[in-house]
Design an enzyme around this catalytic site. Structure first.
Site, PDB file in Angstrom:
ATOM      1  N   HIS A 178       0.804  -1.228   0.000  1.00 40.45           N
ATOM      2  CA  HIS A 178       0.000   0.000   0.000  1.00 40.45           C
ATOM      3  C   HIS A 178       0.837   1.278   0.000  1.00 40.45           C
ATOM      4  CE1 HIS A 178      -3.689  -2.182   0.461  1.00 40.45           C
ATOM      5  NE2 HIS A 178      -3.381  -2.652   1.649  1.00 40.45           N
TER       6      HIS A 178
ATOM      7  N   GLY B   2      -1.970   2.106   4.931  1.00 42.34           N
ATOM      8  CA  GLY B   2      -2.354   0.723   5.172  1.00 42.34           C
ATOM      9  C   GLY B   2      -1.292  -0.128   5.837  1.00 42.34           C
TER      10      GLY B   2
ATOM     11  N   ASP C 143      -4.009 -10.579  -1.676  1.00 38.16           N
ATOM     12  CA  ASP C 143      -4.435  -9.963  -0.425  1.00 38.16           C
ATOM     13  C   ASP C 143      -5.907  -9.571  -0.519  1.00 38.16           C
ATOM     14  OD1 ASP C 143      -2.644  -8.455   1.950  1.00 38.16           O
ATOM     15  OD2 ASP C 143      -4.528  -7.431   1.552  1.00 38.16           O
TER      16      ASP C 143
ATOM     17  N   HIS D 104      -7.094  -6.767   0.367  1.00 35.52           N
ATOM     18  CA  HIS D 104      -7.136  -5.356  -0.001  1.00 35.52           C
ATOM     19  C   HIS D 104      -6.487  -5.152  -1.367  1.00 35.52           C
ATOM     20  CE1 HIS D 104      -7.155  -5.400   4.476  1.00 35.52           C
ATOM     21  NE2 HIS D 104      -8.083  -4.473   4.306  1.00 35.52           N
TER      22      HIS D 104
END
Length: 391
Positions: free
Chosen positions: A130, A138, A166, A168
């Site tokens: 991130h 993140g 992941d 995310h």
């Protein structure tokens, strides 16, 4: 497997510690290595000790002003900005040094592959996908995934596929290579309408000259092993075959698990094991066997991450473990002492059936709609028919 696989590990990775009750607790790494060691996965493996990445290496993807802020933050008595000092990304002692070491670990793994001493390499401490060019996000300070890919592009590779599993969206890596046609970034994640960071829609295709090299599959909340694997099978292999990468880089976050406290997918440890085996197979098929595996998210620290990433280490090393393998008594005792009231699993399986029915063009379930949207957005850009399940 051809050449011996490389595993990067040192206890100094545990210094990436955001403190207190922050979800990203380094105990998950320690418990993974203890479990993999206890089960013999690492027998005969010479662990590679990382060295910190240099400022020049980190600046492949990060702004110098951001590095200055990271270095100054622990001593600063003011708001340093750049996403630092937030609940997600608290400032901690030796933050730059710990973050640079994670990047150095992923670079060490990448070097083994580039030098030809290994076809596969793994850094479970990596996967901080991130971090943006000028800010932390993140739980991620520096983006080791993007730095490693950037370095590989200058050391013998000009077509790299990055697959992010992941829960995310792999937003930082997508941003780093959005305009670079040499890198195919693929992210399978919970629908951004229901989960941070709110990006990762199929319409995010890549910048001018790189259209089609940014792939996003937004999975409905509640998707289980079978739905996830069905979606992966319907999209990722065809795109990888069309792109023809020389190397597969994967971010293997395990916050897709049904017990993860921060998200809403419903995978199991068995599903994770199936993912790793499929990634290994695809690396062999489309990338000459070259596979760089990185860690990522995962916040069920005792029950999930150690088992899932033990399966990852086993897959990279061709030391596959029977899911019914019991957890060693000394590992269970150690983990129980850390959380005396937390029930622990007894084996490497959640008892799930990961068999799935391949997508055949039907639109019967919410995940089928996600498959359709991604195929229709991306497949024509690669000369593939989005409505033909044979593609």
């Amino acid at each position: 497997m051809g050449k011996a696989a490389a595993v990067v590990w040192d206890e100094s990775f545990l210094g990436y510690d955001l403190g207190g009750d922050h979800p990203l607790n380094p105990v998950r790494l320690d418990l993974t290595i203890r479990l993999a060691t206890g089960l013999g996965v690492l027998d005969g493996v010479d662990l590679i000790r990382p060295t910190p990445a240099t400022e020049t290496e980190i600046e492949r993807v990060h702004e110098p002003s951001y590095l200055n802020a990271v270095q100054a933050a622990p001593m600063a008595g003011w708001d340093v900005g750049h996403g630092l000092g937030t609940p997600d990304n608290p400032v901690f002692t030796r933050m730059h040094e710990a973050s640079a070491l994670v990047v150095g670990g992923s670079l060490a793994a990448a070097r083994r592959i580039a030098e030809g001493t290994a076809d596969r390499a793994v850094n479970i401490a990596g996967g901080l996908h991130h971090a943006m060019p000028d800010r932390a996000a993140g739980f991620c300070v520096y983006n080791d995934c993007a730095v490693a890919i950037s370095w590989l592009l200058d050391h013998g590779f000009d077509r790299i596929a990055y697959v992010d599993t992941d829960v995310h969206h792999g937003d930082g890596v997508q941003v780093a290579f959005y305009d670079d046609p040499r890198v195919l970034t693929v992210s399978l994640h919970q629908n951004p309408l229901t989960l941070w960071p709110g990006t990762g829609r199929p319409a995010e295709l890549g910048g001018p000259g790189a259209e089609g090299t940014s792939v996003n599959l937004a999975l409905p909340a509640g998707s289980n092993d079978r739905a996830w694997l069905r979606a992966f099978d319907a999209t990722v292999p065809a795109l990888l075959r069309a792109f023809r990468p020389q190397l597969l880089v994967t971010q293997c976050g395990v916050d897709t698990h049904r017990e993860d406290p921060l998200a809403d997918l419903a995978l199991t440890v068995d599903g994770h094991r199936a993912i790793y085996h499929r990634l290994r197979e695809l690396a062999g098929e489309v990338a000459g066997g070259k596979w760089l595996a990185l860690g990522g998210g995962g916040y069920e620290l005792l029950r999930v991450v150690p088992r899932s990433w033990t399966h990852l280490l086993a897959a990279v090393l061709d030391h596959d473990l029977d899911p019914d393998t019991p957890l060693p008594a000394d590992w269970v005792a150690h983990a129980s002492a850390l959380a005396p009231h937390r029930p622990l699993p007894i084996s490497l399986t959640d008892g799930a059936d990961t068999g799935f029915r391949p997508w055949g063009g039907e639109l019967d379930t919410p995940v089928d709609l996600a498959i359709r949207d991604t195929r229709r957005a991306l497949f024509p850009l690669h000369g593939l028919d989005p409505d033909d399940p044979r593609d």
